[in-house]
Structures are given as C-alpha cells and as structure tokens.
Design a protein around this motif. Structure first.
Motif, PDB file in Angstrom:
ATOM      1  N   VAL A 118       4.597  60.345 -21.901  1.00 15.77           N
ATOM      2  CA  VAL A 118       4.989  60.072 -23.232  1.00 15.77           C
ATOM      3  C   VAL A 118       4.993  58.595 -23.287  1.00 15.77           C
ATOM      4  CG1 VAL A 118       7.207  59.981 -24.784  1.00 15.77           C
ATOM      5  CG2 VAL A 118       6.519  62.090 -23.447  1.00 15.77           C
ATOM      6  N   ALA A 119       5.509  57.777 -22.288  1.00 18.39           N
ATOM      7  CA  ALA A 119       5.429  56.265 -22.078  1.00 18.39           C
ATOM      8  C   ALA A 119       4.370  55.948 -22.344  1.00 18.39           C
ATOM      9  CB  ALA A 119       6.071  55.900 -20.873  1.00 18.39           C
ATOM     10  N   SER A 120       3.373  56.290 -21.797  1.00 18.26           N
ATOM     11  CA  SER A 120       2.014  55.820 -21.975  1.00 18.26           C
ATOM     12  C   SER A 120       1.303  55.854 -23.464  1.00 18.26           C
ATOM     13  CB  SER A 120       1.133  56.490 -21.031  1.00 18.26           C
ATOM     14  OG  SER A 120      -0.059  56.334 -20.838  1.00 18.26           O
ATOM     15  N   GLU A 121       1.702  57.089 -23.996  1.00 17.91           N
ATOM     16  CA  GLU A 121       1.097  57.273 -25.246  1.00 17.91           C
ATOM     17  C   GLU A 121       1.764  56.428 -26.228  1.00 17.91           C
ATOM     18  OE1 GLU A 121       1.159  61.304 -26.584  1.00 17.91           O
ATOM     19  OE2 GLU A 121       0.888  60.645 -28.708  1.00 17.91           O
ATOM     20  N   CYS A 122       3.134  56.310 -26.215  1.00 16.00           N
ATOM     21  CA  CYS A 122       3.567  55.228 -27.017  1.00 16.00           C
ATOM     22  C   CYS A 122       3.353  53.831 -26.738  1.00 16.00           C
ATOM     23  CB  CYS A 122       5.299  55.125 -26.746  1.00 16.00           C
ATOM     24  SG  CYS A 122       6.002  56.712 -27.218  1.00 16.00           S
ATOM     25  N   HIS A 123       3.135  53.372 -25.529  1.00 12.73           N
ATOM     26  CA  HIS A 123       2.514  52.282 -25.021  1.00 12.73           C
ATOM     27  C   HIS A 123       1.033  52.094 -25.868  1.00 12.73           C
ATOM     28  CE1 HIS A 123       0.089  49.310 -22.830  1.00 12.73           C
ATOM     29  NE2 HIS A 123       1.475  48.794 -22.929  1.00 12.73           N
ATOM     30  N   ILE A 125      -0.087  53.369 -28.411  1.00  9.79           N
ATOM     31  CA  ILE A 125       0.157  53.435 -29.997  1.00  9.79           C
ATOM     32  C   ILE A 125       0.853  51.995 -30.522  1.00  9.79           C
ATOM     33  CG2 ILE A 125       1.763  54.120 -31.866  1.00  9.79           C
ATOM     34  CD1 ILE A 125       1.355  57.163 -30.609  1.00  9.79           C
ATOM     35  N   ALA A 126       1.473  51.591 -29.574  1.00 11.53           N
ATOM     36  CA  ALA A 126       2.088  50.252 -30.010  1.00 11.53           C
ATOM     37  C   ALA A 126       0.981  49.114 -29.900  1.00 11.53           C
ATOM     38  CB  ALA A 126       3.298  49.849 -28.957  1.00 11.53           C
ATOM     39  N   ARG A 127       0.457  49.111 -28.614  1.00  9.79           N
ATOM     40  CA  ARG A 127      -0.616  48.180 -28.499  1.00  9.79           C
ATOM     41  C   ARG A 127      -1.840  48.316 -29.430  1.00  9.79           C
ATOM     42  NH1 ARG A 127      -0.873  44.145 -25.022  1.00  9.79           N
ATOM     43  NH2 ARG A 127       0.635  44.039 -23.479  1.00  9.79           N
ATOM     44  N   GLY A 178      -1.553  49.213 -32.463  1.00  2.05           N
ATOM     45  CA  GLY A 178      -1.117  48.918 -33.702  1.00  2.05           C
ATOM     46  C   GLY A 178      -1.473  50.320 -34.685  1.00  2.05           C
ATOM     47  N   ASP A 215       0.818  52.708 -35.177  1.00  6.80           N
ATOM     48  CA  ASP A 215       2.116  53.055 -35.798  1.00  6.80           C
ATOM     49  C   ASP A 215       2.083  52.125 -37.012  1.00  6.80           C
ATOM     50  OD1 ASP A 215       4.375  53.940 -36.739  1.00  6.80           O
ATOM     51  OD2 ASP A 215       5.285  53.701 -34.743  1.00  6.80           O
ATOM     52  N   ASN A 259       3.680  52.112 -39.695  1.00  7.05           N
ATOM     53  CA  ASN A 259       5.079  51.892 -40.081  1.00  7.05           C
ATOM     54  C   ASN A 259       6.073  51.290 -39.443  1.00  7.05           C
ATOM     55  OD1 ASN A 259       3.948  52.919 -42.683  1.00  7.05           O
ATOM     56  ND2 ASN A 259       4.556  55.166 -42.268  1.00  7.05           N
ATOM     57  N   LEU A 260       5.478  50.708 -38.215  1.00  4.64           N
ATOM     58  CA  LEU A 260       6.427  50.255 -37.293  1.00  4.64           C
ATOM     59  C   LEU A 260       7.321  49.446 -37.800  1.00  4.64           C
ATOM     60  CD1 LEU A 260       7.143  50.543 -34.308  1.00  4.64           C
ATOM     61  CD2 LEU A 260       5.747  48.603 -33.865  1.00  4.64           C
ATOM     62  N   GLU A 261       7.213  48.335 -38.470  1.00  4.14           N
ATOM     63  CA  GLU A 261       8.140  47.530 -39.097  1.00  4.14           C
ATOM     64  C   GLU A 261       8.679  47.884 -40.432  1.00  4.14           C
ATOM     65  OE1 GLU A 261       6.519  45.578 -35.792  1.00  4.14           O
ATOM     66  OE2 GLU A 261       5.401  45.104 -37.450  1.00  4.14           O
ATOM     67  N   GLU A 283       9.393  50.889 -41.285  1.00  2.00           N
ATOM     68  CA  GLU A 283      10.122  52.216 -41.371  1.00  2.00           C
ATOM     69  C   GLU A 283      11.580  51.943 -42.090  1.00  2.00           C
ATOM     70  OE1 GLU A 283      10.115  54.764 -38.148  1.00  2.00           O
ATOM     71  OE2 GLU A 283      12.204  54.646 -38.028  1.00  2.00           O
TER      72      GLU A 283
END
Lengths: 178, 115
Positions: free
Chosen positions: A31-36, A38-40, A42, A44, A46-48, A50
């Motif tokens: 999960v952490a790897s996938e979120c990482h 997605i974050a890197r 970009g 996501d 709606n990240l900011e 949301e």
C-alpha cells in the motif's frame, strides 16, 4: 503426551501470529509503495484540491438546501445550464379566445379562471343563461370548460372585446358554462 | 615415528562444516519455506488483501498517505515515510474477524504440515 502437544499449540499460536504479522507487513509495504508511486507521479489530481472541493461541495449543498433559493421561481437572474436567463413570469402576450383581451402568457391561467367560470362574476353571467345547460356541464372544475373550445369558432367570431359577457349571447342554451 | 602424521589430524575443521552448523534452519524458517513452496503463503496474502479491501482498511491507509503527502509535499515523500505512517494505525485497525480468519488458516496449515 499432552505436554508436548500444549507446547506445540502455544508455539503454533506464536508462529501463526508471527506469520500473520509477516503477511500484514508485506501488504502495508504494498500500500505504501503504491501511494508513494501515485504521489511521485502526480497521479492524484485532487491532492491539494481535495479540501477546496470539499468546501465547494459543502457550499453548493447549502445553496440547494436553502429555501429562499427555490430555483425557477426566484430572481430573474438565475442562469440555466445553457447560460440563458428567463424572467420569472412568462411574458409572451396573446389574445384570450374567450373574451378577446390581450393577456400575458404567465397570467393566462388565472385570467381564464375568472373569464370562464371559476370567478364570481363569470359564474353570475352563466346562471343568467339556461340553467339546464349549466347543470349538464357543471362539474366545478375549470377543466370541463375546455371542451367547448373544440367547436369554439363560433365563439371566436362573437367575442369581440366584450369582457366576460360572452355567456349572455348564448342565452338559447347552446353555450355550455358551469 | 607415527607422531608426525598425527599432527595433520588435529588441523581445524574445514570451513564448509562450520557454515552448515551456523545456518541450520530454525523452525520458523522451515515453515516459511513450506508456506512459500506450497503456494499457501501467496494464497494467504491474497486472502488478507481481499479482506482488507472489503472492509475499507486499504482506503483508510491510502487516506492517511494522502494526508501525509499533502503536508510533506508530494516530491519529498519516501516509501519508508509512508510505511511508518501506516504501520501503527494499520496494525491496530485490522478487524477481529479478518485476523481470526487468517490465523485459523495459518494454524490449519501448520497442523497439516505435520510439525
């Protein structure tokens, strides 16, 4: 013989917990790897945004729930999805086929009520004509008065600007009016 | 006399034998190997993953990650950061039913592996 079995069971329990923790850690890393990722990357969008969107949607919901904003019946400046504004009262003007007056479309129904029968004055005129006709067709609802219009050409000819007096001209009983 | 040849007997044992003794597998390792080789470990992991998605646990963890990423800045985040963010809450918020199911499966495997 039971003692070794008990040892087996407690060590089994320990081992089970150990392996469960192992599996869980593995999934946490996934999960952490996938979120990482997605974050890197970009990904996501709606990240900011949301929080901004939450605020906007809360605003929109408040506006919809607000009773003073009843949609079409409110101010003239409400814009529809095509960007058009409409006046709150339909303002096209035409002639009433019963009395011949010029009526605004948005005021037509109330006018008809008075002109054709629901109003006190119109009903008084009707009673002056044949009561038999009145009894035959009166149902107390304005809807029943619409049926005469299917053969209303004669009435059109005679309704030349006299306000609501059309009933009198048919005192021979052919004009049905409740 | 024969004494000269005996000294060769007392030389230290060859390194290979020593390595074997240090690396004798623990019970845990044996079981781990059995789990992997039989494919059961992968099946268990899939089962756990599925249960955690169903109960919303995964979404909660992703939300934690997003909140952390928003604060730290998306280019400053490391996998390690996220693991540390998720682990405490993650371990604590596993539903009991899910944990019980998995533990039951693991115990059956241990029993069937005749250990």
């Amino acid at each position: 013989m039971s003692a070794p079995n008990e040892d087996n069971m407690s060590s089994h329990a320990q081992l089970s917990s150990h392996f469960f923790g192992d599996l869980l850690d593995s999934i946490i890393v996934d999960v952490a790897s996938e979120c990482h990722r997605i974050a890197r990357l970009g990904l996501d969008r709606n990240l900011e945004e949301e929080e901004e969107e939450l605020r906007l949607s809360a605003q929109a919901r408040a506006r919809v729930a607000d009773p003073s904003n009843s949609g079409e019946a409110s101010s003239k400046y409400v814009v529809d999805i095509f960007g058009q504004t409409h006046p709150s009262v339909a303002n096209e003007i035409f002639e009433c086929m019963n009395c011949g007056r010029s009526i605004m479309a948005g005021r037509f129904a109330p006018h008809l009520e008075k002109c054709m029968g629901k109003g006190r004055k119109a009903r008084l005129k009707a009673t002056r004509s044949s009561t038999a006709a009145q009894n035959r067709y009166s149902r107390g609802s304005p809807v029943s008065t619409y049926s005469p219009y299917s053969n209303s050409t004669s009435m059109n000819r005679l309704s030349n600007g006299t306000p609501g007096v059309a009933g009198e001209e048919y005192s021979n009983g052919t004009f049905e009016e409740p | 006399m024969a004494k000269m040849t005996r000294s060769s007997i007392n030389r230290p044992p060859t390194p290979d034998a020593e390595e074997d003794r240090d690396q004798e597998p623990t019970l845990q390792e044996i079981i781990n190997i059995k789990l992997i080789e039989s494919g059961e470990k992968e099946r268990l992991k899939e089962l756990l993953r599925e249960r955690l998605i169903e109960c919303g646990w995964r979404d909660e963890m992703k939300a934690l990650c997003r909140a952390f990423t928003r604060k730290k800045g998306r280019n400053n985040v490391t996998v390690d950061d996220l693991v540390h963010v998720i682990t405490p809450k993650g371990r604590a918020s596993i539903p009991d039913s899910v944990k019980a199911e998995l533990l039951q499966r693991i115990r059956s495997f241990l029993a069937s592996a005749a250990l």
